[in-house]
Design a protein around this motif. Structure first.
Motif, short mmCIF file in Angstrom:
data_model
loop_
_atom_site.label_atom_id
_atom_site.label_comp_id
_atom_site.label_asym_id
_atom_site.label_seq_id
_atom_site.Cartn_x
_atom_site.Cartn_y
_atom_site.Cartn_z
N SER A 110 -26.86 45.60 12.42
CA SER A 110 -27.85 46.28 11.59
C SER A 110 -27.27 47.52 10.94
O SER A 110 -27.77 47.96 9.92
N GLY A 113 -24.45 45.92 8.10
CA GLY A 113 -25.01 45.13 7.02
C GLY A 113 -24.53 43.72 6.83
O GLY A 113 -23.93 43.13 7.69
N THR A 114 -24.81 43.21 5.65
CA THR A 114 -24.79 41.78 5.36
C THR A 114 -23.62 40.94 5.81
O THR A 114 -23.79 39.95 6.49
N ARG A 115 -22.41 41.34 5.46
CA ARG A 115 -21.28 40.43 5.76
C ARG A 115 -21.08 40.26 7.26
O ARG A 115 -20.93 39.17 7.78
N ASP A 117 -23.28 40.87 9.43
CA ASP A 117 -24.49 40.22 9.90
C ASP A 117 -24.32 38.71 9.88
O ASP A 117 -24.49 38.03 10.89
N ASN A 118 -23.94 38.18 8.73
CA ASN A 118 -23.77 36.73 8.60
C ASN A 118 -22.81 36.20 9.65
O ASN A 118 -23.11 35.25 10.37
#
Lengths: 286, 310, 327
Positions: A110, A113-115, A117-118
């Motif tokens: 969290s 972030g995104t990368r 996270d995936n």
């Protein structure tokens, strides 16, 4: 100032928790169970749980052996108590491990972030694709059936669920601007995670912990029941139940006592968890 | 809509691939090598080395991994059992139907018992029809399934003798496993349905229906129920997947020759290929179940349907 | 035929939970004639929605307690009606539209079915399905929704369109009274005006009486004949539109409301909110409920609860205007 705020928050939660009779029942029973596990040795020595005596096999409850004796003449009460010690140890230990690693993963995901996270959440999905009992089974079968390995195996199986739930909680609390503001204030990643994000999801974490403990004690017992967890003659509730199976016809008490303790443990954890959930966020209550 | 279905189907593949790799690495953690296990204690080092080479065990780990993945995904070949030297896939295929049957009966039982009681409990909140199921389900969900199974076995098979104590040759043999596996989950279904129903009853559109002059019965059946049951579909799927895991213990308890029993036996005799195969197949079954549930949900909920129709 | 379509006398409503009692409505009275629009204006928590729900007897069963008062609709005492009779009234002679269109519509039911349901529930003269569907189309047209959208689901509509559907459902049976609880608050500012003007138009066309609940004085000005200002469960001031907007004497709270509206013509540095906070409805203050925040507060205000002071159609509940204090 912040400490005072925390203290009064804690008091408020405690006040709300006290209102729920089931939750208090759960708390008291759980505390008693934990106490008996901690002081098992003082209540009745461990050697009694292992002391075999063919002359008194499968005896019903008496003054000397308050739960009776098992197929090897061992005192059932001692075995149940010390078994509980192990079951609770595994349950709490595995939960602590899963909580810790789940929290780390959720925090990283969290915050960064995104990368990330995936990547990490896909990994969690993969581990979660195998049902928990099976995952634990596979790991413990590879590592070998010892108490430590059991804790590791079960914790491993539970990490994805913790990671998912904590992550979801964190994401609802955190947003990019909030983190940026903290950054601007000069805080580093760890500090932000520890001081800003985690306190806001502590409620979720606490409730999840009680629920998970009940679940993991059950999984540990299942594995031991199958003969793939704690190995006999070491007592553990699931292992005791597998022993009891053979003698069901003549001595059902062998399975009744460990089972009752397991039910009490689960029940008290669930009641406490429910109560905590309501106490921590009364708005959610119906 | 079909795009969504296909997309979801395709998504399973990387997951299963990941699961295969995961299981492979987990098994790598175990000490020993295949040949020692197969040949047993008395074998000579020479014989062991030779057999290991024959089995391809002397190759580097990544090569073995790649070859395993290729075999599983392209040929459905999980290797041969260390014990029987016969293809693992054969013993798995034989066991699947039985396990499916047990799990299917159990989930049906859980849903058929849990959901209606959950609805009733919510509609009659605060009355006895609510308190009794709520308290009961609290106890039931704290019961270890296999302990319940043992108690039921004792009562119905040993003491009363009306049900068989092991195996599923007759339909009677399915009763105890279904109940012992299904009842704790029935309690979960009931609690979730109840809470979903309670939440729905409090929603604004239910209030709108009342404001239109609808009688309470219609409000519940026509407005609340469908909305409340939507998330229950997903939860039932999750429970079914969890059940596939719990069924392992049930199969053991009732000596049911399904995948679970196969798995447990192969672990005990260190038959790694079978262990890997069973674990993979069970994980695949879980993923498929969750996929089916997702698709079902998409069909039933117009909001999701619309989202994926574009 | 009665003089008043709706008569409410001394209504008191509490929400009773195990822990506390919330005094939501504390003695309000009003009348409504046929074709009139009555506006209730006040901040959040003043008790407006509770009043509206009470009129249809839609208060939450377990916690909503109507302690005293009477509600008469067309001469009938609503509090004495059976549930079945109330259900016949709801949606047919008295209708209500709620604040949030996003959650007011059943997400899994087609829009056309939701409107048709309103018609079917009150289908006393045995209309056939075809007739009902035809009427549904009519109603949809009335609110400006294209017929090809009738088989869509609520989530496929925008906020403003959803509210039109809600209005269509409410007006399908051509009720005599429409209760509108903040119907435009949840909508985009640009859509608000559209929806509001549509409501006004339909009201005029159907000759409905209306109760308009809002916190927005502008909406009151555009739609209402009579107004009541609600604070802490009471009407602190009520009267005709002129009384409230152009009258000379006002309750200090009303003054505060008007004063807090920013004036586009005058350059100011700060906004003028009303100081203080709305009282806790579980612990209402002694004396006048507004006294803690009132700039004109006198000693008597803190001790004695003010009575209504009537000046013709204009009523103000305040010691400032009472003969007792001013002789």
């Amino acid at each position: 100032m912040e400490k005072q705020k925390k203290q009064s928050q804690f008091k408020e939660v405690w006040r709300r928790l006290k209102k729920s009779k089931p939750a208090m029942f759960g708390l008291i029973v759980l505390s008693l169970l934990i106490l008996t596990a901690l002081f098992a040795e003082q209540i009745i020595p461990y050697k009694k749980a292992l002391e075999m005596n063919a002359a008194i096999r499968l005896k019903p409850p008496s003054l000397e052996h308050i739960f009776g004796t098992d197929a090897y003449g061992r005192d059932l009460f001692a075995r149940v108590l010390h078994g509980g010690r192990r079951s609770l140890l595994i349950g709490f230990g595995a939960t602590a491990g899963a909580l810790f690693f789940g929290w780390i993963i959720a925090s990283i995901v969290s915050y960064y972030g995104t990368r990330v996270d995936n990547l990490l959440m896909r990994l969690m999905d993969i581990i979660a694709a195998v049902p928990m009992t099976l995952m634990a089974l596979a790991v413990v079968s590879a590592l070998g059936p010892t108490l430590q390995n059991l804790i590791i195996a079960i914790a491993f199986a539970r990490i994805p669920t913790f990671a998912r739930i904590i992550r979801s909680s964190m994401l609802s609390v955190v947003d990019a601007e909030y983190i940026e503001a903290a950054h601007a204030g000069g805080a580093g990643a760890l500090r932000i995670i520890l001081k800003h994000i985690t306190p806001n999801v502590s409620g979720t974490m606490i409730v999840q912990t009680t629920m998970a403990t009940a679940q993991l004690i059950l999984i540990a017992a299942s594995l031991s029941f199958l003969g793939l967890g704690v190995q006999l003659p070491t007592p553990e509730w699931g292992a005791l139940l597998s022993e009891a199976r053979e003698f069901m016809r003549t001595t059902p008490l062998l399975m009744v006592f460990p089972g009752i303790f397991m039910v009490l443990t689960s029940l008290s954890l669930n009641l406490l968890g429910d109560g905590l959930r309501d106490a921590l966020d009364p708005k959610l209550k119906s | 809509m079909w795009k969504y279905v296909i997309k979801r189907l395709l998504l399973i593949i990387p997951i299963l691939l990941g699961v295969t790799i995961l299981i492979f690495f987990v098994m790598e953690l175990s000490p020993g090598d295949p040949a020692s296990t197969i040949l047993g204690a008395g074998a000579t080092q020479e014989a062991i080395d030779m057999l290991n080479k024959e089995l391809g065990y002397d190759r580097p780990m990544l090569t073995r991994l790649g070859s395993y993945i290729a075999n599983v995904f392209l040929k459905g070949d999980f290797g041969n059992s260390y014990r029987s030297r016969l293809p693992v896939i054969d013993s798995i295929v034989v066991s699947i139907p039985i396990s499916l049957r047990v799990a299917f009966f159990a989930i049906t039982f859980a849903a058929v018992v849990g959901i209606p009681i959950g609805v009733l409990s919510a509609v009659k909140q605060y009355s006895l029809l609510d308190t009794i199921p709520t308290v009961t389900s609290l106890f039931l969900s704290a019961l270890p399934g296999f302990w319940l199974g043992m108690m039921l076995l004792y009562l119905f098979a040993l003491k009363l003798g009306i049900l068989p104590s092991y195996g599923v040759e007759t339909w009677k043999g399915f009763i105890l496993p279904t109940i012992s596996l299904g009842l704790p989950y029935a309690a979960q279904e009931m609690r979730f349905t109840r809470s979903s129903m309670l939440e729905t009853i409090r929603s604004d559109y239910v209030r709108t229906a009342r404001a239109k002059g609808a009688a309470e019965r219609r409000v519940i059946w026509r407005h609340a129920l469908k909305n409340a049951l939507l998330p229950v579909i997903t939860v039932t799927g999750t429970i079914f997947a969890a059940m596939l895991g719990g069924a392992v213990v049930t199969e053991s308890l009732y000596s049911i020759p399904g995948l679970g029993s196969l798995l447990v036996t192969s672990i005990k005799i260190k038959d790694t290929p079978t262990v890997m195969g069973c674990t993979f197949v069970l994980a695949a079954m879980c993923s498929l179940v969750l996929l089916v549930v997702d698709l079902l949900y998409a069909v039933v909920d117009p909001r999701i349907k619309a989202k994926y129709s574009k | 035929m009665n003089e008043y379509l709706l008569e409410v006398e001394d209504l008191k409503i509490d929400y009773q939970t195990d822990l506390e009692t919330v005094h939501a409505v504390n003695g309000i009275s009003f009348t409504l004639e046929k074709g009139q629009t009555f506006g209730i204006v006040g901040e959040t928590g003043a008790g407006k929605t509770t009043t509206a729900l009470a009129l249809l007897r839609l208060l939450p069963e377990r916690t909503g307690k109507l302690r005293q008062g009477t509600i008469r609709f067309d001469g009938k005492d609503l509090l004495k009606q059976s549930l079945h009779d109330m259900q016949s009234l709801r949606g047919k002679r008295m209708a209500m539209i709620f604040q949030d269109p996003m959650t007011s519509l059943n997400p899994v039911m087609r829009v056309e079915d939701q409107i048709a349901e309103a018609l079917m529930l009150h289908n006393t003269d045995g209309k056939g399905k075809a007739e009902i569907m035809a009427r549904t189309d009519e109603v949809l047209e009335l609110v400006g929704i294209l017929p090809e959208r009738k088989r869509d689901y609520p989530h496929q509509f925008s906020g403003g369109m959803k509210q039109r559907v809600v209005i269509a459902m409410a007006l399908a049976c051509e009720p005599e009274l429409l209760i509108a609880d903040e119907p435009t608050t949840a909508l985009d500012v640009t859509i608000q005006a559209q929806v509001l003007s549509m409501i006004r138009e339909l009201r005029d066309r159907l000759g409905m009486s209306m109760i308009m609940i809002t916190h927005d004085l502008g909406i009151i000005a555009q739609t209402c004949d009579k107004v009541a200002v609600m604070y802490a469960g009471e009407f602190v001031e009520s009267g005709t539109l002129e009384d409230i907007f152009t009258g000379e004497e006002h309750h200090p709270y009303t003054q505060g409301l008007f004063g807090s509206i920013p004036n586009l013509a005058v350059k100011t540095d700060r906004l003028n909110p009303i100081g203080g906070m709305v009282p806790d409805p579980t612990k209402l203050p002694e004396g006048c409920y507004f006294s803690p925040r009132c700039p004109h507060c006198m000693d008597i205000c803190r001790q004695v609860h003010p009575q209504d002071v009537k000046r013709g159609t204009h009523t103000i509940k305040c010691h400032l205007f009472s003969e007792v204090t001013h002789g």
